[in-house]
Design a protein around this motif. Structure first.
Motif, PDB file in Angstrom:
ATOM      1  N   SER A 400       7.124   8.128  -3.605  1.00  0.00           N
ATOM      2  CA  SER A 400       6.283   8.999  -4.438  1.00  0.00           C
ATOM      3  C   SER A 400       6.981  10.335  -4.667  1.00  0.00           C
ATOM      4  O   SER A 400       7.774  10.786  -3.843  1.00  0.00           O
ATOM      5  CB  SER A 400       4.926   9.233  -3.765  1.00  0.00           C
ATOM      6  OG  SER A 400       4.188  10.225  -4.456  1.00  0.00           O
ATOM      7  N   GLU A 423       6.240  -4.009  -2.829  1.00  0.00           N
ATOM      8  CA  GLU A 423       4.963  -3.960  -3.560  1.00  0.00           C
ATOM      9  C   GLU A 423       4.292  -2.582  -3.521  1.00  0.00           C
ATOM     10  O   GLU A 423       3.100  -2.475  -3.278  1.00  0.00           O
ATOM     11  CB  GLU A 423       3.993  -5.011  -3.006  1.00  0.00           C
ATOM     12  CG  GLU A 423       4.473  -6.449  -3.167  1.00  0.00           C
ATOM     13  CD  GLU A 423       3.471  -7.441  -2.595  1.00  0.00           C
ATOM     14  OE1 GLU A 423       2.330  -7.046  -2.328  1.00  0.00           O
ATOM     15  OE2 GLU A 423       3.847  -8.607  -2.417  1.00  0.00           O
ATOM     16  N   GLU A 425       2.523   0.469  -5.041  1.00  0.00           N
ATOM     17  CA  GLU A 425       1.722   0.708  -6.246  1.00  0.00           C
ATOM     18  C   GLU A 425       1.081   2.082  -6.147  1.00  0.00           C
ATOM     19  O   GLU A 425       0.456   2.415  -5.141  1.00  0.00           O
ATOM     20  CB  GLU A 425       0.637  -0.363  -6.370  1.00  0.00           C
ATOM     21  CG  GLU A 425      -0.306  -0.146  -7.549  1.00  0.00           C
ATOM     22  CD  GLU A 425      -1.508  -1.075  -7.530  1.00  0.00           C
ATOM     23  OE1 GLU A 425      -2.412  -0.885  -8.357  1.00  0.00           O
ATOM     24  OE2 GLU A 425      -1.551  -1.987  -6.660  1.00  0.00           O
ATOM     25  N   GLU A 426       1.266   2.894  -7.194  1.00  0.00           N
ATOM     26  CA  GLU A 426       0.635   4.224  -7.209  1.00  0.00           C
ATOM     27  C   GLU A 426      -0.702   4.114  -7.922  1.00  0.00           C
ATOM     28  O   GLU A 426      -0.788   3.613  -9.046  1.00  0.00           O
ATOM     29  CB  GLU A 426       1.526   5.245  -7.912  1.00  0.00           C
ATOM     30  CG  GLU A 426       0.949   6.650  -7.848  1.00  0.00           C
ATOM     31  CD  GLU A 426       1.985   7.736  -8.127  1.00  0.00           C
ATOM     32  OE1 GLU A 426       1.573   8.898  -8.210  1.00  0.00           O
ATOM     33  OE2 GLU A 426       3.178   7.403  -8.255  1.00  0.00           O
ATOM     34  N   ILE A 427      -1.753   4.574  -7.258  1.00  0.00           N
ATOM     35  CA  ILE A 427      -3.103   4.540  -7.818  1.00  0.00           C
ATOM     36  C   ILE A 427      -3.437   5.964  -8.268  1.00  0.00           C
ATOM     37  O   ILE A 427      -3.659   6.848  -7.437  1.00  0.00           O
ATOM     38  CB  ILE A 427      -4.123   4.020  -6.782  1.00  0.00           C
ATOM     39  CG1 ILE A 427      -3.683   2.623  -6.305  1.00  0.00           C
ATOM     40  CG2 ILE A 427      -5.522   3.981  -7.370  1.00  0.00           C
ATOM     41  CD1 ILE A 427      -4.409   2.126  -5.090  1.00  0.00           C
ATOM     42  N   LEU A 432      -1.392   5.799  -2.658  1.00  0.00           N
ATOM     43  CA  LEU A 432      -0.438   4.698  -2.740  1.00  0.00           C
ATOM     44  C   LEU A 432      -0.940   3.471  -1.981  1.00  0.00           C
ATOM     45  O   LEU A 432      -1.684   3.584  -1.007  1.00  0.00           O
ATOM     46  CB  LEU A 432       0.919   5.112  -2.143  1.00  0.00           C
ATOM     47  CG  LEU A 432       1.680   6.261  -2.799  1.00  0.00           C
ATOM     48  CD1 LEU A 432       2.863   6.640  -1.933  1.00  0.00           C
ATOM     49  CD2 LEU A 432       2.144   5.886  -4.186  1.00  0.00           C
ATOM     50  N   LYS A 433      -0.471   2.322  -2.452  1.00  0.00           N
ATOM     51  CA  LYS A 433      -0.763   1.079  -1.754  1.00  0.00           C
ATOM     52  C   LYS A 433       0.526   0.264  -1.727  1.00  0.00           C
ATOM     53  O   LYS A 433       1.258   0.223  -2.719  1.00  0.00           O
ATOM     54  CB  LYS A 433      -1.858   0.296  -2.482  1.00  0.00           C
ATOM     55  CG  LYS A 433      -2.161  -1.079  -1.885  1.00  0.00           C
ATOM     56  CD  LYS A 433      -3.104  -1.852  -2.801  1.00  0.00           C
ATOM     57  CE  LYS A 433      -3.317  -3.270  -2.298  1.00  0.00           C
ATOM     58  NZ  LYS A 433      -4.111  -4.091  -3.225  1.00  0.00           N
ATOM     59  N   GLY A 434       0.834  -0.347  -0.573  1.00  0.00           N
ATOM     60  CA  GLY A 434       2.058  -1.127  -0.500  1.00  0.00           C
ATOM     61  C   GLY A 434       2.145  -1.941   0.773  1.00  0.00           C
ATOM     62  O   GLY A 434       1.217  -1.953   1.596  1.00  0.00           O
TER      63      GLY A 434
END
Length: 662
Positions: A400, A423, A425-427, A432-434
């Motif tokens: 990020s 994996e 993923e920026e929300i 963040l999710k990963g």
């Protein structure tokens, strides 16, 4: 905005306006040519005034023989010949311009008016007045040129900030190369007192730079190893090495220079109106002059053609729109120059007008009112070790660019290289999710936890600090308490805006408790937290529905929709972001929020000066036009109404360059 730079040399040329203006050229020079160019400038000034000096001397000789030492031989063709010779040095360039304008389809130019007025004066035997009108008009043109050069001096100073060459390192050897030929990845050496030619990464442990050319601030700026340094910065203390990260034509300074040069092409509504007005106004006064000359023969018993032609010629000289067409663009250009001197870049004179009418300033929190330099104050791990929490979270946040993520990465210092990150993923507005080593990690604010139905300590919602919550495999695993610092002059900025009755509103994606704490400390009128980008747009639309002029201040990247919606988008710390320079209408080159007030103040002063010039020009011209039509004004009054008012307007326009803006 597309930027093109073919070389270091940038030329900014202002051609003559279709109705009025003189040709002005400005070229930037390297520092080692300064003395040569200075002397060249002095010679060019002499050359500019030389034709006027010749005409003036010959005119004085003619007046002397006409009025103080009459000679029988000074009559007929000899007298006419002297005045024609006096007329040619100043009149020929104007007649040539009139011809060029006519070829381009613009018959009713100012040059045409001056031409027919002065040739008409010769036709009725008023030789001295014909020469005098053209002489003083030419002198006025020269002073206009000098005034424009003076107004351009601040921008020219900015253009002078890029060196042509840099010292590169090739093994143990140093090689002087043209800056435009140096490739990305090249190591360049910078000695004390030298200016950096290209953007790059500092390889030396630390160095101190003078950044005044870029930010308008004389305070030295210390950079550490691996920090970015920018073209135009001056090395102050020791020999340093810099790795080039950006091509010469793509440097921040190159983009700023292009932006400033293009600013003059974006006209304000007032400027556009005056130019359109002049195109309609000029032919009207030509027809009125014809009417003044010819119509009285039907109504006046003792009509004398020569007398009424003289009145018509006086009317033509007075009617020239020079004071308007020159002084108004000059006023706006002066405002742009004054702003650049104060480290504020306007992308067009239209934004000076907008800033003068701003009633609400909407501010982003992070990076605008606060430093945006977050530090981790506290780490609490739940169900796992603190080291594991830090390592996993920092590994994810390393993907990020958000300042909060950077703070966690800095806190971790060293990441576990064995962690496999997949994996990510920026929300937007949440976090963040990963996955790391098959462990699902969710890092973000309370809303993100609620979105995934993760139970966490609800007491965290009441904290006046930024809280980053971590969940592993959808189980609450701890949090990071992160604090930002309010900028030193943020309070002064809000106080200054309140003094001029500008309302302040703060919008932030941070939680309401944090936003309220900052708003209370700074005395901001309204503050809204927990906002996603679309929520910020809704708030700005709500303010615009009240028919208020709004300026939005932020980073110009994440808040692009709000910047587009606002009347003026202002970017803070624009040197740090290419996208900011591209999207914002106004760029504040350092991070000082107090410059927002300065930008508004410059806008107000520029508009004030422009309207002073418009009022003065119309009042004086209207008065002398009436006198001229009635036969009560001579060519001398006409010269004052045209050239004199133009010079007064120009002096008033350049006054903004001397003003102090705080």
């Amino acid at each position: 905005m597309k930027h093109q730079h073919s070389s270091h040399k940038i030329s900014s040329n202002s051609v003559r306006h279709s109705d009025c203006c003189s040709s002005h050229n400005m070229n930037d020079h390297s520092n080692n040519e300064h003395d040569h160019n200075h002397s060249h400038g002095e010679r060019s000034y002499f050359q500019m005034f030389f034709p006027a000096i010749i005409s003036f001397c010959l005119l004085l000789i003619g007046i002397f023989f006409d009025n103080y030492f009459p000679q029988t031989w000074f009559s007929g063709w000899i007298r006419l010949g002297l005045y024609i010779v006096a007329y040619i040095p100043v009149g020929f360039p104007i007649l040539k311009e009139a011809f060029e304008s006519f070829r381009k389809g613009s018959l009713f130019s100012e040059f045409f008016l001056m031409g027919i007025a002065t040739i008409g004066a010769f036709a009725i035997g008023e030789f001295p007045e014909g020469v005098a009108v053209m002489l003083f008009y030419s002198i006025g043109e020269i002073f206009q040129t000098l005034a424009v050069k003076r107004v351009k001096s601040n921008i020219k100073l900015l253009l002078d900030q890029r060196p042509d060459s840099a010292t590169t390192l090739d093994g143990n050897k140093t090689v002087l190369k043209k800056a435009s030929e140096i490739e990305i990845g090249t190591i360049i050496q910078l000695k004390p007192g030298e200016k950096l030619a290209l953007d790059g990464k500092l390889l030396s442990e630390r160095a101190t730079f003078n950044t005044a050319a870029l930010t308008g601030e004389s305070k030295p700026n210390t950079k550490k190893k691996d920090e970015i340094v920018l073209a135009g910065m001056i090395n102050l203390n020791t020999v340093v090495e810099v790795e080039v990260t950006t091509a010469y034509t793509d440097s921040k300074l190159s983009k700023i220079l292009t932006m400033v040069q293009e600013a003059t092409a974006k006209k304000s509504p007032t400027e556009l109106f005056i130019r359109k007005f002049a195109k309609v106004y000029t032919p009207i006064v030509v027809y009125l002059a014809m009417a003044i000359c010819l119509l009285p023969m039907f109504f006046v018993a003792d009509y004398v053609f020569k007398d009424w032609l003289y009145r018509a010629l006086v009317f033509l000289v007075i009617s020239c729109p020079c004071a308007l067409v020159i002084s108004i663009p000059l006023g706006y250009f002066g405002g742009i120059g004054a702003a650049s001197k104060n480290g504020i870049l306007f992308k067009g004179s239209n934004f000076l007008d907008i800033m003068a009418t701003i009633k609400v300033v909407v501010l982003d929190k992070t990076g605008t009112l606060t430093k945006g330099v977050f530090t981790v104050q506290k780490v609490v791990a739940v169900g796992i070790s603190e080291d594991e929490l830090v390592q996993y979270t920092a590994s994810l946040e390393s993907k990020s660019t958000h300042p909060v993520g950077t703070a966690i990465v800095e806190y971790a210092k060293a990441l576990n290289k064995n962690l496999k990150i997949i994996e990510v993923e920026e929300i937007a507005g949440h976090g963040l999710k990963g996955k790391i080593n098959d462990t699902e990690i969710i890092v973000g604010n309370a809303k993100l936890m609620q979105q995934f139905n993760i139970n966490y300590d609800l007491e965290l919602d009441n904290s006046p600090f930024t809280i980053i919550i971590v969940a592993m495999n959808k189980v609450y695993s701890g949090y990071f308490l992160i604090a930002d610092e309010i900028k030193e002059d943020a309070k002064k900025a809000i106080e200054s805006l309140h003094k001029i009755n500008v309302k302040t509103v703060m919008l932030s994606g941070d939680k309401q408790a944090v936003v309220d704490a900052v708003a209370k400390e700074l005395n901001i009128d309204q503050a809204y937290g927990d906002l996603l980008p679309e929520n910020k747009v809704e708030k700005v639309e709500e303010l615009k529905s009240q028919i208020l002029k709004i300026a939005f201040v932020g980073d110009g990247v994440n808040d692009a929709p709000v910047v587009a919606l606002s009347d003026a988008g202002i970017a803070m710390g624009g040197l740090g972001s290419d996208a900011t320079i591209e999207t914002a209408d106004i760029v504040i080159q350092n991070d000082q929020p107090s410059k927002i007030y300065t930008a508004i103040n410059i806008g107000k002063q520029t508009k004030k000066i422009v309207w002073q010039n418009i009022t003065m020009a119309f009042v004086v011209k209207a008065a002398v036009l009436i006198l001229g039509a009635g036969g009560l004004a001579t060519m001398w009054e006409a010269v004052f109404a045209d050239v004199g008012v133009a010079l007064l307007a120009i002096l008033n326009a350049v006054r903004i360059q001397r003003m102090k803006f705080k």
